[in-house]
Write an enzyme that holds these catalytic residues in place. Structure first.
Site, PDB file in Angstrom:
ATOM      1  N   LYS A  50      24.477 -38.597 -63.355  1.00 18.70           N
ATOM      2  CA  LYS A  50      24.238 -40.235 -63.022  1.00 18.70           C
ATOM      3  C   LYS A  50      25.909 -40.521 -62.551  1.00 18.70           C
ATOM      4  O   LYS A  50      26.737 -39.959 -63.148  1.00 18.70           O
ATOM      5  CB  LYS A  50      24.097 -41.196 -64.230  1.00 18.70           C
ATOM      6  CG  LYS A  50      23.720 -42.525 -63.638  1.00 18.70           C
ATOM      7  CD  LYS A  50      22.283 -42.403 -63.290  1.00 18.70           C
ATOM      8  CE  LYS A  50      21.709 -43.742 -62.852  1.00 18.70           C
ATOM      9  NZ  LYS A  50      20.137 -43.975 -62.737  1.00 18.70           N
TER      10      LYS A  50
ATOM     11  N   ASP B 253      20.386 -46.358 -57.063  1.00 15.90           N
ATOM     12  CA  ASP B 253      20.061 -46.995 -58.413  1.00 15.90           C
ATOM     13  C   ASP B 253      20.442 -48.467 -58.197  1.00 15.90           C
ATOM     14  O   ASP B 253      20.505 -48.890 -56.870  1.00 15.90           O
ATOM     15  CB  ASP B 253      20.891 -46.412 -59.571  1.00 15.90           C
ATOM     16  CG  ASP B 253      20.432 -46.882 -61.105  1.00 15.90           C
ATOM     17  OD1 ASP B 253      19.502 -46.221 -61.478  1.00 15.90           O
ATOM     18  OD2 ASP B 253      21.063 -47.600 -61.597  1.00 15.90           O
TER      19      ASP B 253
HETATM   20  P1  NDP Z   1      18.107 -52.908 -57.458  1.00 20.12           P
HETATM   21  O1  NDP Z   1      19.353 -53.152 -57.467  1.00 20.12           O
HETATM   22  O2  NDP Z   1      17.414 -52.561 -56.276  1.00 20.12           O
HETATM   23  O3  NDP Z   1      17.626 -54.261 -58.264  1.00 20.12           O
HETATM   24  C1  NDP Z   1      18.065 -54.610 -59.498  1.00 20.12           C
HETATM   25  C2  NDP Z   1      17.667 -55.953 -59.858  1.00 20.12           C
HETATM   26  O4  NDP Z   1      17.853 -56.253 -61.278  1.00 20.12           O
HETATM   27  C3  NDP Z   1      18.011 -57.129 -59.164  1.00 20.12           C
HETATM   28  O5  NDP Z   1      16.980 -58.113 -59.129  1.00 20.12           O
HETATM   29  C4  NDP Z   1      19.075 -57.676 -59.768  1.00 20.12           C
HETATM   30  O6  NDP Z   1      19.326 -58.868 -59.737  1.00 20.12           O
HETATM   31  C5  NDP Z   1      18.683 -57.259 -61.330  1.00 20.12           C
HETATM   32  N1  NDP Z   1      19.904 -56.876 -62.093  1.00 20.12           N
HETATM   33  C6  NDP Z   1      20.744 -56.124 -61.949  1.00 20.12           C
HETATM   34  N2  NDP Z   1      21.634 -56.140 -63.004  1.00 20.12           N
HETATM   35  C7  NDP Z   1      21.257 -57.276 -63.713  1.00 20.12           C
HETATM   36  C8  NDP Z   1      21.894 -57.816 -64.836  1.00 20.12           C
HETATM   37  N3  NDP Z   1      23.129 -57.309 -65.145  1.00 20.12           N
HETATM   38  N4  NDP Z   1      21.153 -58.883 -65.432  1.00 20.12           N
HETATM   39  C9  NDP Z   1      19.899 -59.327 -64.780  1.00 20.12           C
HETATM   40  N5  NDP Z   1      19.639 -58.816 -63.802  1.00 20.12           N
HETATM   41  C10 NDP Z   1      19.973 -57.933 -63.056  1.00 20.12           C
HETATM   42  O7  NDP Z   1      17.963 -51.684 -58.445  1.00 20.12           O
HETATM   43  P2  NDP Z   1      16.799 -50.784 -58.839  1.00 20.12           P
HETATM   44  O8  NDP Z   1      15.388 -51.873 -58.636  1.00 20.12           O
HETATM   45  O9  NDP Z   1      16.822 -49.650 -58.283  1.00 20.12           O
HETATM   46  O10 NDP Z   1      16.952 -50.665 -60.234  1.00 20.12           O
HETATM   47  C11 NDP Z   1      16.335 -51.586 -61.303  1.00 20.12           C
HETATM   48  C12 NDP Z   1      16.394 -50.552 -62.662  1.00 20.12           C
HETATM   49  O11 NDP Z   1      15.410 -49.681 -62.550  1.00 20.12           O
HETATM   50  C13 NDP Z   1      17.522 -49.884 -62.983  1.00 20.12           C
HETATM   51  O12 NDP Z   1      17.699 -49.849 -64.609  1.00 20.12           O
HETATM   52  C14 NDP Z   1      17.641 -48.531 -62.697  1.00 20.12           C
HETATM   53  O13 NDP Z   1      18.459 -47.649 -63.318  1.00 20.12           O
HETATM   54  C15 NDP Z   1      16.068 -48.217 -62.786  1.00 20.12           C
HETATM   55  N6  NDP Z   1      15.757 -47.091 -62.215  1.00 20.12           N
HETATM   56  C16 NDP Z   1      15.909 -47.166 -60.607  1.00 20.12           C
HETATM   57  C17 NDP Z   1      15.025 -45.997 -59.857  1.00 20.12           C
HETATM   58  C18 NDP Z   1      15.217 -45.939 -58.481  1.00 20.12           C
HETATM   59  O14 NDP Z   1      14.587 -45.122 -57.987  1.00 20.12           O
HETATM   60  N7  NDP Z   1      15.724 -46.963 -57.765  1.00 20.12           N
HETATM   61  C19 NDP Z   1      14.449 -45.066 -60.678  1.00 20.12           C
HETATM   62  C20 NDP Z   1      14.439 -45.055 -62.059  1.00 20.12           C
HETATM   63  C21 NDP Z   1      14.897 -46.173 -62.728  1.00 20.12           C
HETATM   64  P3  NDP Z   1      20.265 -59.383 -58.728  1.00 20.12           P
HETATM   65  O15 NDP Z   1      19.577 -59.336 -57.196  1.00 20.12           O
HETATM   66  O16 NDP Z   1      20.620 -60.740 -58.705  1.00 20.12           O
HETATM   67  O17 NDP Z   1      21.502 -58.347 -58.544  1.00 20.12           O
HETATM   68  O1  2IT Z   2      17.259 -43.813 -62.945  1.00 19.48           O
HETATM   69  C1  2IT Z   2      16.541 -42.941 -62.080  1.00 19.48           C
HETATM   70  O2  2IT Z   2      15.885 -42.104 -62.350  1.00 19.48           O
HETATM   71  C2  2IT Z   2      17.133 -42.992 -60.811  1.00 19.48           C
HETATM   72  N1  2IT Z   2      17.984 -43.965 -60.445  1.00 19.48           N
HETATM   73  C3  2IT Z   2      16.651 -42.292 -59.591  1.00 19.48           C
HETATM   74  C4  2IT Z   2      17.100 -40.777 -59.908  1.00 19.48           C
HETATM   75  C5  2IT Z   2      17.075 -39.871 -58.474  1.00 19.48           C
HETATM   76  O3  2IT Z   2      17.847 -38.931 -58.423  1.00 19.48           O
HETATM   77  O4  2IT Z   2      16.004 -40.096 -57.503  1.00 19.48           O
END
Ligand code: NDP
Ligand code: 2IT
Length: 443
Positions: free
Chosen positions: A125, A165
């Site tokens: 990561k 992420d």
């Molecule tokens: P994005 O940046 O697309 O979206 C994040 C969302 O969460 C936004 O709505 C953001 O609000 C909100 N957010 C972020 N930080 C905070 C905080 N500290 N407090 C409150 N709200 C918060 O990210 P993703 O959707 O990609 O990721 C979301 C979660 O999913 C994370 O935990 C990530 O690690 C996990 N994840 C993502 C994967 C992926 O493929 N993208 C795969 C597996 C897990 P705002 O718009 O106000 O910033």
């Molecule tokens: O938390 C996660 O699994 C991710 N942000 C996606 C990682 C990836 O390599 O696709």
């Protein structure tokens, strides 16, 4: 003191001031305790000591110039945790809260998650304490290019393959990949989540949210339930939340609330996902703008989203966003299932509340594994130089999520913790990792 307890205490003492890392290792080691402590071969091979120490941590300076001509400096990280199963694999996060502790917890979780997928992926990561909010496209590009100027020497299609992420989506990946290609003079599958025109995979954008719903749907069906007619609350409004909302709606669920870091929206008629996409993905705006699209909806500042009554809760924003009090309210309101789209969104105390109340609880390392699984499918297509259709990738994603469901269920039963998928996911992930590490000797 037992082997697991001793290594856990040692790791906590040796890595002070890393609360998120302590939380992640405490959860995993607590789950593994009976399994590992009854098998002395793991202690003999020093598996836990080696598992808990990252193979490599890179911390670096990211200097860049903002639109006002001012020099800015951020801190960049890449934690290359474990390569027993394949090249380090995991996302990059851009958020002001990024710290060594958060990077390490995410990379440790990722190592177990990637093992669970059954694909040849190690765990890693990275990211930076950079806040992309309000920055121009040129500033984002300058930052991404500077980050990659250092990171490029540490990654590669067979070494370490980053992805997106929080705060890192198609735009940022494009800028970072472009700079990598220029520096390495090499076109290779060094990133996943790439644009479709330069080697990206169909379904990767949707994969984490879709995968979460596929797994939840499968596990609900085992209990004789479905999404049809269920009220669903999803936190976040980014990549994972939006795509989970979309698939959930397709399966007949009604998503009534979403949130961002300022507040949440409630729409009793079901959230208009296209409006949310326009606000968050096109305008890069705030959810408070949703009321303009749907005047009857409610916007509320703050983190009260879990007080909205629902059948299914899907935390899809960030770590530790669902606390013990929230869990108690959800249970009181009749919530029957919780699926972690985010990484470690539920605190240890809140998880206990769900497990004690027999809520179907799907931990992040299983529930959000669809993203990284589809990344592995993107890597496969890059190696073959043959792209698959949307339907082909979607089918493979469904199969992977079904297999994850089966393996966490079986591992939980074998450990005499039937229905506890926290234990199931941790043991199933650990077994494969430990086997590979034992076979590869002391490295
Ligand atoms: P994005 O940046 O697309 O979206 C994040 C969302 O969460 C936004 O709505 C953001 O609000 C909100 N957010 C972020 N930080 C905070 C905080 N500290 N407090 C409150 N709200 C918060 O990210 P993703 O959707 O990609 O990721 C979301 C979660 O999913 C994370 O935990 C990530 O690690 C996990 N994840 C993502 C994967 C992926 O493929 N993208 C795969 C597996 C897990 P705002 O718009 O106000 O910033
Ligand atoms: O938390 C996660 O699994 C991710 N942000 C996606 C990682 C990836 O390599 O696709």
């Amino acid at each position: 003191m037992s082997y697991t307890r001793r290594v856990l205490a040692w790791a906590i003492q040796n890595n002070p001031n890393e609360p998120e890392f302590h939380q992640a290792i405490t959860e995993i080691f607590t789950s593994l305790k009976p399994f590992v402590d009854s098998r002395p071969e793991y202690e003999k091979a020093g598996i836990l000591e080696r598992l808990i120490e990252p193979e490599r941590v890179i911390i670096f300076r990211i200097p860049w110039v903002d639109d006002a001509g001012k020099v800015q400096v951020n801190k960049g990280y890449r934690v290359q945790y474990n390569s027993a199963l394949g090249p380090y694999k995991g996302g990059l996060r851009f958020h002001p809260s990024v710290s060594l502790s958060i990077m390490k917890f995410l990379a440790f979780e990722q190592t177990f998650k990637n093992s669970l997928t059954g694909q040849p992926l190690g765990g890693g990561k990275g990211g930076a304490d950079f806040n992309p909010k309000g920055r121009s496209d040129r500033e984002i590009m300058a930052f991404c290019q500077s980050l990659m100027t250092e990171l490029s020497r540490h990654i590669g299609a067979n070494t370490d393959v980053p992805a997106g992420d929080i705060g890192v989506g198609a735009r940022e990946i494009g800028f970072m990949y472009g700079q990598y290609k220029r520096l390495a003079n090499c076109v290779e599958g060094v990133f996943t989540g790439k644009g479709l025109s330069y080697g990206g995979s169909l379904v990767r954008t949707e994969a984490t949210g879709y995968g979460l719903i596929y797994l939840m749907d499968g596990m609900l069906k085992r209990r004789g339930e479905t999404f049809e007619g269920k009220t669903v609350v999803i936190s976040g409004s980014g990549n994972v939340a939006i795509n989970a909302a979309q698939k959930c709606t397709q399966l007949g669920g009604k998503v009534v609330a979403l949130s961002d870091s300022n507040g949440y929206i409630y729409d009793a008629d079901g959230i208009d996902i296209d409006a949310v996409k326009l606000i968050k993905e096109v305008k890069r705006g705030r959810l408070s703008m949703y009321k303009k699209h749907r005047p009857d909806s409610v916007y509320q500042d703050g983190r009260g989203i879990w007080s909205i009554p629902c059948d299914i809760a899907l935390p899809c924003a960030t770590q530790n966003e669902l606390h013990e009090e929230d869990a108690k309210i959800l249970v009181k309101n009749g919530c029957i299932a919780v699926g972690e789209g985010a990484n470690m969104p539920t605190t240890l105390e809140a998880t206990d509340v769900f497990l004690k109340n027999k809520v179907l609880f799907l931990p992040g390392k299983a529930a959000n594994a669809g993203g990284v699984s589809t990344s592995a499918l993107e890597m496969a297509q890059n190696s073959m130089r043959i792209p698959w259709t949307f339907e082909e990738v979607d089918e493979k994603l469904k199969e992977i999520m079904a297999n994850i469901g089966k393996s966490i269920d079986e591992a939980a039963k074998e450990a005499d913790f039937e229905g506890n998928f926290v234990v199931g996911a941790n043991i199933a992930g650990f077994k494969k990792l430990a086997e590979a590490m034992m076979q590869q000797g002391v490295v």
